[in-house]
Design an enzyme around this catalytic site. Sequence first.
Site, short mmCIF file in Angstrom:
data_model
loop_
_atom_site.label_atom_id
_atom_site.label_comp_id
_atom_site.label_asym_id
_atom_site.label_seq_id
_atom_site.Cartn_x
_atom_site.Cartn_y
_atom_site.Cartn_z
N TYR A 1 -61.65 7.48 40.02
CA TYR A 1 -60.34 7.87 39.47
C TYR A 1 -60.27 9.37 39.24
CZ TYR A 1 -56.77 7.86 35.66
OH TYR A 1 -55.70 8.09 34.84
N HIS B 1 -53.99 11.75 36.60
CA HIS B 1 -53.40 11.86 35.25
C HIS B 1 -54.03 12.92 34.36
CE1 HIS B 1 -52.17 7.47 35.95
NE2 HIS B 1 -51.06 8.18 35.88
N CYS C 1 -52.00 0.94 31.46
CA CYS C 1 -52.39 0.71 30.07
C CYS C 1 -51.54 -0.40 29.49
CB CYS C 1 -52.13 1.97 29.25
SG CYS C 1 -53.14 3.32 29.80
#
Length: 688
Positions: A169, A172, A31
Site C-alpha cells: 500500500y 493516501h 475504513c
Amino acid sequence: MSRDPRYDILFEPVKIGPVTARNRFFQVPHCNGMGHQHPQAHAAMRGMKAEGGWAVVATEECEIHPSGDVSPYVEARIWDDHDIPYLSMMTEAVHRHGSLAAVELVHNGPSASNLYSREVPLGPSHQPTNYYPFQVRAMDREDIRNYRRWHREAALRAKRAGFDIVYVYAGHDLSLPMHFLQRRRNQRIDEYGGSLENRVRLFRELIEEAKEAVGDTCGVVVRFAVDEMMGEDGISSEGEAKDIVAMLAELPDLWDVNLSNWKYDSQTSRFAEEGYQEPFTAFVKKLTSKPVVGVGRYTSPDRMVSLIKKGVLDMIGAARPSIADPYLPKKIEEGRLEDIRECIGCNICITGDMTITPMRCTQNPTQGEEWRKGWHPEIMPAKASNDRILIIGGGPAGLEAARALGQRGHEVALAEASTELGGRVNLESRLPGLSAWGRVRDYRLGQIAKMSNVETYPGSPMGVTDILDQGFERVVLATGATWRKDGVGRSHAFPIPGLDTAKVFSPDDIMAGRLPDKGPILVYDDDLFYLAGVLAERLAKAGLEVIYVTTADTASSWTSNTLEVYFVNKRLHALGVRVICQHDLVAVRNGVAEIAPAYGEAVQHIPVGAIVPVTARLPNDALYQELMAAPEKLKDAGIKSVTRIGDCLAPGLIAYAVYAGHRYARELDAPDLGEVKFRRALPLVTTP
Ligand code: ADP
Ligand code: SF4
C-alpha cells in the site's frame, strides 16, 4: 429477470496473479470504525458484500507492526499470530460466497500515533508526525531491513489467515512506501533517497518480497495514489506517478489506483461528480498489462461498462457504493437495476471512522447491523401480525418505514401533507450540490411503487380526527421538525435578544425559496454541520452579500468528519462570503447584529438586512401530543400504538431518520423492555 446482455462484460472473470476474481466488481479497502475491535461485526459486514456479488472484498488498512499504530482509530491489525483467528473470521465469511479476500498491509510511518504502543514512530527522515505534537525518527538501514521483514512476515500471516490477495500500500499519504516516494518527506542521502529510482526502491522491494513469500498462491497487488493534488510538491499524474507506474508496471499482479489524501479520494457528491478520479487515473492502463482498478463513486452500470470498454479500468472499484448497496453487483446480474440503492455521496459512513465508532450509512440502514442486530440489507422477516399501519409524514423516516413494513407484508398507508413525498430530502436536495441526496427518496418511492400493500396519499394533511377515523391498528408519526428562529441552540439556552423583532429567515424559509430581498445576510452557524455552509452558498449564488458567523474555529466545522471542511471553506471564499469564526451572535438591535468574540471583549456591530440562524430544531410533535392526550379515543378507534420516529422524535441526520423508519419496521413486534438491543464483541477474559 435476467440481465441485459450489455452488462455481460461486467461479469467476466479477471485473473489476479494466481487467483481469479469471478467478475469485475472489486470492493477496495475502506475504513469502517470496526476493525480489530469489532471482529464479528467486521466479518459479517464484509461477508455481506461477497454475498451481494463483489468478487473481491478487501479489509481496510491492516497495521503490520506496533510502531505503526494509528490508535485511537480502529483499523485491522496483523501484528502477530494472535490476530489470525480474528482476520480468519472475515476471510471465511468472504469465501463462503465464492469471493476473494484481500488485505491491505500498512505501516503508517509519520501518520501513526503510537499512542497505544508507545513505540517511537518511524519515517524516511526526521520530521513531525502528521497529526500529533511529536516527531518520527529517520529510519536507518537496519530499521528498513526490519520493516521489510515485518511486511514479509505479515504477508505470510495473511496467507495463513486465508487471504487470497495481499496489498502493498502506497496511498493516501498514510503508509511508508508512499512516504519514501515523496520528495518532501524523503530527504535521505542513501540508496533509498534522492533519485526517483532510489525513492521507489522500498516500494519495489516490498512487492518483490511479498511475491517471493506468498505469490505462489496469493495475488500481490498495489494500491498507489497517482495524484496528491498538490502539483509539483507531491506525486502527480502529470509528473512522477507516470514514471513510477512505468518502472513497476508488470511487477504487481494488479494496480489499484486513486487520489490522495483521503479528502480527495472520497469526495462527496457536493464537490465531485461520479467518475471524478478518471482524468487522473486513466493513464495507468496504458503503461501496464496487469488489471487496473479505480474508484469514483460508481453506481451506474452503463458508466461501468463504458469504463471497461474504453480501456480505463479492468475492474470497478467501490467503497461507498458497496456500503450503500452490498447487493449492487447481484442486482445488475439479475437485471434489477431499479432496486439498486445508490450511494448519495454524503460521507456519513466516513464519520464512523472519524469518530471511532462502527460506520453507518444514510442509504443503507442495515450497514453495521449485520452481526450485532442480524439485519440483512435485502431480507426482512415476514410480518408477525396482521396489523395495518398508518404513517403520517413522507420524509426519509416515513418512507423507509413504509417500504420496510411493506416488505414485511403489512398493509400500510402513508399520508403526507404536501403534494410531494420526500420531506426534508426534497428541500435539501434542491440546495447547491446536494441533488444526489434525492436518491434517498427515489429509491424508496421506487420500491413502494412495486408494492400493492402500500398506498401513499400525498396532499393529505392529517389531524386527530382523520387518524381516528382511519381504523388502523398502529399509527406512526414521522412528521419531522422545524428550524427555530429564536437563536436557541448550543450557545444560547434562551432566545437571542432582538431576534424576535429582527428580519429573520429560518433555514426552512430559505429551503422553501423564501429569500431575503437585500443583504447583507448574516448566517449564524451554531449547528456546525453542513447546512449553514450550504445555505450561505445558496444565498451568495442568489446574488446576496453574505456574512457567515460561527462559534466554531472554521465554517461548517463538523464537516471535518465528512472530509469536506476544506472544500466548504474554499467554496465560501470563492463566493465572496465573509467568514467570521469564534464569534457568537449575542443580540440584534435596529438592524445591527452584535457579535462577541470567544476571546477578548470587543463586540463587533454589523448592519444586516436579515439574519438566518442555524441553531436547532423543534420536533413537529403537536399531533402526537394531541393523540396521547386522548387515550380513550385511541382505544375506541382500535389503535394499539402511536409511535414517533425520525425528526419528530428527535431532530437528527437524514441517516438517523432512515434508520428510525427501518428500525420501527423491524422491531414492531418486539416489546421494548429497555435492554441493550444488540450483540457486543466483549474482550475475552482469561486467567493468567
Ligand atoms: P423525517 O426526517 O423524520 O422523515 P421530514 O421533515 O423529512 O422528517 O418529513 C416530515 C414530513 O411530514 C413532511 O413532509 C411534512 O409535510 C409531513 N407532515 C408533517 N405533519 C403532517 C401531518 N399532520 N399530516 C401529514 N403530513 C405531515
Ligand atoms: Fe454513500 Fe452516504 Fe452511505 Fe456513505 S453514508 S455509502 S456516502 S450514502
